[in-house]
Design a protein around this motif. Structure first.
Motif, PDB file in Angstrom:
ATOM      1  N   PHE A 145       0.827  -1.193   0.000  1.00 38.64           N
ATOM      2  CA  PHE A 145       0.000   0.000   0.000  1.00 38.64           C
ATOM      3  C   PHE A 145       0.869   1.254   0.000  1.00 38.64           C
ATOM      4  O   PHE A 145       1.905   1.308   0.675  1.00 38.64           O
ATOM      5  CB  PHE A 145      -0.918   0.027   1.225  1.00 38.64           C
ATOM      6  N   GLU A 146       0.425   2.225  -0.742  1.00 37.59           N
ATOM      7  CA  GLU A 146       1.000   3.567  -0.728  1.00 37.59           C
ATOM      8  C   GLU A 146      -0.063   4.477  -0.108  1.00 37.59           C
ATOM      9  O   GLU A 146      -1.113   4.685  -0.703  1.00 37.59           O
ATOM     10  CB  GLU A 146       1.314   3.998  -2.162  1.00 37.59           C
ATOM     11  N   VAL A 147       0.189   4.952   1.102  1.00 33.01           N
ATOM     12  CA  VAL A 147      -0.824   5.702   1.847  1.00 33.01           C
ATOM     13  C   VAL A 147      -0.362   7.143   2.039  1.00 33.01           C
ATOM     14  O   VAL A 147       0.738   7.388   2.542  1.00 33.01           O
ATOM     15  CB  VAL A 147      -1.093   5.056   3.226  1.00 33.01           C
ATOM     16  N   VAL A 148      -1.214   8.096   1.651  1.00 39.05           N
ATOM     17  CA  VAL A 148      -0.925   9.504   1.889  1.00 39.05           C
ATOM     18  C   VAL A 148      -2.089  10.115   2.663  1.00 39.05           C
ATOM     19  O   VAL A 148      -3.256   9.891   2.331  1.00 39.05           O
ATOM     20  CB  VAL A 148      -0.674  10.286   0.588  1.00 39.05           C
ATOM     21  N   VAL A 149      -1.756  10.806   3.721  1.00 36.46           N
ATOM     22  CA  VAL A 149      -2.740  11.567   4.491  1.00 36.46           C
ATOM     23  C   VAL A 149      -2.522  13.046   4.192  1.00 36.46           C
ATOM     24  O   VAL A 149      -1.409  13.551   4.351  1.00 36.46           O
ATOM     25  CB  VAL A 149      -2.592  11.314   6.006  1.00 36.46           C
ATOM     26  N   VAL A 150      -3.578  13.704   3.744  1.00 37.62           N
ATOM     27  CA  VAL A 150      -3.499  15.136   3.476  1.00 37.62           C
ATOM     28  C   VAL A 150      -4.226  15.859   4.609  1.00 37.62           C
ATOM     29  O   VAL A 150      -5.457  15.885   4.664  1.00 37.62           O
ATOM     30  CB  VAL A 150      -4.104  15.503   2.113  1.00 37.62           C
ATOM     31  N   ALA A 151      -3.442  16.411   5.528  1.00 34.80           N
ATOM     32  CA  ALA A 151      -3.999  17.162   6.656  1.00 34.80           C
ATOM     33  C   ALA A 151      -4.299  18.570   6.162  1.00 34.80           C
ATOM     34  O   ALA A 151      -3.398  19.308   5.788  1.00 34.80           O
ATOM     35  CB  ALA A 151      -3.004  17.185   7.805  1.00 34.80           C
ATOM     36  N   ASN A 152      -5.562  18.936   6.158  1.00 34.32           N
ATOM     37  CA  ASN A 152      -5.956  20.222   5.588  1.00 34.32           C
ATOM     38  C   ASN A 152      -6.593  21.125   6.636  1.00 34.32           C
ATOM     39  O   ASN A 152      -7.566  20.763   7.264  1.00 34.32           O
ATOM     40  CB  ASN A 152      -6.885  20.021   4.389  1.00 34.32           C
ATOM     41  N   ASP A 182      -5.364  20.623  15.190  1.00 41.23           N
ATOM     42  CA  ASP A 182      -4.988  19.627  16.193  1.00 41.23           C
ATOM     43  C   ASP A 182      -3.756  18.868  15.708  1.00 41.23           C
ATOM     44  O   ASP A 182      -3.030  19.329  14.832  1.00 41.23           O
ATOM     45  CB  ASP A 182      -6.161  18.683  16.489  1.00 41.23           C
ATOM     46  N   ALA A 183      -3.517  17.698  16.249  1.00 40.52           N
ATOM     47  CA  ALA A 183      -2.298  16.938  15.964  1.00 40.52           C
ATOM     48  C   ALA A 183      -2.480  15.927  14.837  1.00 40.52           C
ATOM     49  O   ALA A 183      -1.762  14.916  14.789  1.00 40.52           O
ATOM     50  CB  ALA A 183      -1.830  16.222  17.231  1.00 40.52           C
ATOM     51  N   THR A 184      -3.411  16.188  13.921  1.00 38.58           N
ATOM     52  CA  THR A 184      -3.675  15.234  12.836  1.00 38.58           C
ATOM     53  C   THR A 184      -2.407  14.847  12.091  1.00 38.58           C
ATOM     54  O   THR A 184      -2.128  13.653  11.877  1.00 38.58           O
ATOM     55  CB  THR A 184      -4.705  15.820  11.855  1.00 38.58           C
ATOM     56  N   ALA A 185      -1.612  15.817  11.653  1.00 37.42           N
ATOM     57  CA  ALA A 185      -0.403  15.526  10.871  1.00 37.42           C
ATOM     58  C   ALA A 185       0.593  14.713  11.691  1.00 37.42           C
ATOM     59  O   ALA A 185       1.195  13.753  11.183  1.00 37.42           O
ATOM     60  CB  ALA A 185       0.230  16.821  10.379  1.00 37.42           C
ATOM     61  N   ALA A 186       0.769  15.074  12.944  1.00 39.79           N
ATOM     62  CA  ALA A 186       1.716  14.350  13.793  1.00 39.79           C
ATOM     63  C   ALA A 186       1.254  12.918  14.024  1.00 39.79           C
ATOM     64  O   ALA A 186       2.070  11.986  14.028  1.00 39.79           O
ATOM     65  CB  ALA A 186       1.881  15.080  15.127  1.00 39.79           C
ATOM     66  N   VAL A 187      -0.027  12.729  14.227  1.00 40.40           N
ATOM     67  CA  VAL A 187      -0.560  11.380  14.415  1.00 40.40           C
ATOM     68  C   VAL A 187      -0.316  10.542  13.169  1.00 40.40           C
ATOM     69  O   VAL A 187       0.105   9.388  13.252  1.00 40.40           O
ATOM     70  CB  VAL A 187      -2.066  11.443  14.744  1.00 40.40           C
ATOM     71  N   ALA A 188      -0.566  11.117  11.993  1.00 38.00           N
ATOM     72  CA  ALA A 188      -0.349  10.381  10.747  1.00 38.00           C
ATOM     73  C   ALA A 188       1.125  10.016  10.576  1.00 38.00           C
ATOM     74  O   ALA A 188       1.452   8.901  10.156  1.00 38.00           O
ATOM     75  CB  ALA A 188      -0.836  11.205   9.566  1.00 38.00           C
ATOM     76  N   ARG A 189       2.016  10.941  10.907  1.00 38.33           N
ATOM     77  CA  ARG A 189       3.459  10.674  10.769  1.00 38.33           C
ATOM     78  C   ARG A 189       3.944   9.590  11.731  1.00 38.33           C
ATOM     79  O   ARG A 189       4.967   8.959  11.499  1.00 38.33           O
ATOM     80  CB  ARG A 189       4.245  11.963  10.999  1.00 38.33           C
ATOM     81  N   SER A 190       3.204   9.371  12.809  1.00 43.32           N
ATOM     82  CA  SER A 190       3.621   8.365  13.792  1.00 43.32           C
ATOM     83  C   SER A 190       3.355   6.942  13.314  1.00 43.32           C
ATOM     84  O   SER A 190       3.817   5.986  13.935  1.00 43.32           O
ATOM     85  CB  SER A 190       2.887   8.598  15.123  1.00 43.32           C
ATOM     86  N   VAL A 191       2.611   6.800  12.226  1.00 45.60           N
ATOM     87  CA  VAL A 191       2.292   5.467  11.694  1.00 45.60           C
ATOM     88  C   VAL A 191       3.290   5.147  10.587  1.00 45.60           C
ATOM     89  O   VAL A 191       3.337   5.833   9.569  1.00 45.60           O
ATOM     90  CB  VAL A 191       0.851   5.423  11.148  1.00 45.60           C
ATOM     91  N   PRO A 192       4.108   4.121  10.751  1.00 46.84           N
ATOM     92  CA  PRO A 192       5.118   3.788   9.741  1.00 46.84           C
ATOM     93  C   PRO A 192       4.501   3.536   8.370  1.00 46.84           C
ATOM     94  O   PRO A 192       3.460   2.884   8.253  1.00 46.84           O
ATOM     95  CB  PRO A 192       5.767   2.518  10.297  1.00 46.84           C
ATOM     96  N   GLY A 193       5.163   4.070   7.345  1.00 47.31           N
ATOM     97  CA  GLY A 193       4.719   3.839   5.976  1.00 47.31           C
ATOM     98  C   GLY A 193       3.712   4.830   5.460  1.00 47.31           C
ATOM     99  O   GLY A 193       3.273   4.721   4.308  1.00 47.31           O
ATOM    100  N   VAL A 194       3.335   5.820   6.266  1.00 47.52           N
ATOM    101  CA  VAL A 194       2.338   6.801   5.849  1.00 47.52           C
ATOM    102  C   VAL A 194       3.027   8.096   5.446  1.00 47.52           C
ATOM    103  O   VAL A 194       3.844   8.640   6.192  1.00 47.52           O
ATOM    104  CB  VAL A 194       1.317   7.077   6.974  1.00 47.52           C
ATOM    105  N   LEU A 195       2.708   8.591   4.252  1.00 49.54           N
ATOM    106  CA  LEU A 195       3.209   9.865   3.760  1.00 49.54           C
ATOM    107  C   LEU A 195       2.224  10.959   4.149  1.00 49.54           C
ATOM    108  O   LEU A 195       1.008  10.754   4.058  1.00 49.54           O
ATOM    109  CB  LEU A 195       3.368   9.810   2.237  1.00 49.54           C
TER     110      LEU A 195
END
Length: 287
Positions: free
Chosen positions: A31-38, A42-55
């Protein structure tokens, strides 16, 4: 490689859990996973970065269409899954959706939806007693929080337009024969925990749907009496719930005509409750 695009606005409470559910059994490079925090506060971007393999990509302004477009620009794989940040989709479920759009002639696929009304007030449960049986959701892409497209399906349109109802927009791009509901995959959609939150959600959705239908004749038209003809009349015992559904729908329609509602997102915050993985969403042969 399957690409997954997640548009996330202030979803720190549930995002980490749902990303871990998605990737729990994934093979390396699957899987290629990208989270776009818009527009997050809150800490959405930081939470996403804490999950390995997530851009992670960040946009300064809130807006789901812009986030979906940014996500499309950041990924390259197909099939492509557009996943709401508050929806839990397991690895097996993502694989099943990807496999569905790999079948000849199928350009788009979505899971079966399961509505969580546990502990909700009477009016909310009555509304969803009708909504859960509404024929508009049969073989539809909207209302599930997850949509998979093949490369040919994604080529059907250019950029996501600036509309609220992105899932209804996608649904309108395909014929009945080109899309499929994957019955063995279910996403749990958390319903509002308060009647006022339901009304806010309905007002915004109704305004967004009406705007989209006015601009795009491919979008399926609304059948205003379907709740009665197709749901209540064949099941007379649902008449009390139907009357509640009608009343809430009329209130939402009146609200949708007000500019303040049309211009406000109207997201339901009450259903975004932190919890352990799988607490708000499951994938598989759900009842």
């Amino acid at each position: 490689m399957t690409s997954v695009v997640v548009a996330a606005h202030d979803e720190a409470a549930v995002l980490g859990r749902n990303l871990r559910t998605l990737l729990a059994d994934a093979e390396p490079g699957e899987f290629e996973v990208v989270v776009v925090a818009n527009g997050c506060t809150d800490a959405t971007a930081a939470v996403a970065r804490s999950v390995p393999g997530v851009l992670v990509r960040e946009l300064p302004e809130p807006g789901k269409p812009a986030a979906l477009n940014a996500g499309d620009e950041a990924v390259s794989g197909f099939p492509r899954i557009y996943l709401d940040a508050d929806i839990a989709l397991s690895t097996a479920g993502a694989r099943a959706l990807a496999a569905a759009v790999a079948a000849p002639g199928t350009l788009a696929a979505a899971p079966r939806r399961r509505l969580d009304t546990t502990g909700r007030p009477l009016l909310v449960r009555a509304y969803y007693a009708i909504n859960a049986r509404h024929p508009a959701y049969r073989n539809a892409l909207f209302g599930r929080g997850a949509i998979a497209l093949s490369a040919a399906g994604r080529a059907r349109f250019g950029r996501f337009p600036d509309v609220v109802a992105d899932d209804l927009f996608l649904d309108g791009q395909f014929t009945e024969a080109e899309k499929r509901e994957v019955a063995e995959v279910a996403t749990v959609v958390a319903t509002p925990r308060r009647t006022a939150d339901l009304l806010r959600r309905l007002g915004r959705v109704r305004a967004g749907n009406a705007s989209l239908r006015a601009a795009d004749d491919r979008v399926r038209p609304a059948r205003r009496t379907s709740w009665l003809v197709d749901v209540v009349l064949p099941r007379p015992w649902l008449l009390p719930a139907g009357l509640c559904y009608l009343g809430l729908t009329l209130l939402a329609a009146a609200s949708a005509r007000r500019p303040a509602v049309r211009d406000r997102w109207g997201r339901d915050e009450s259903s975004r409750v932190p919890g352990p993985a799988g607490a708000d969403g499951v994938t598989g042969a759900a009842p």
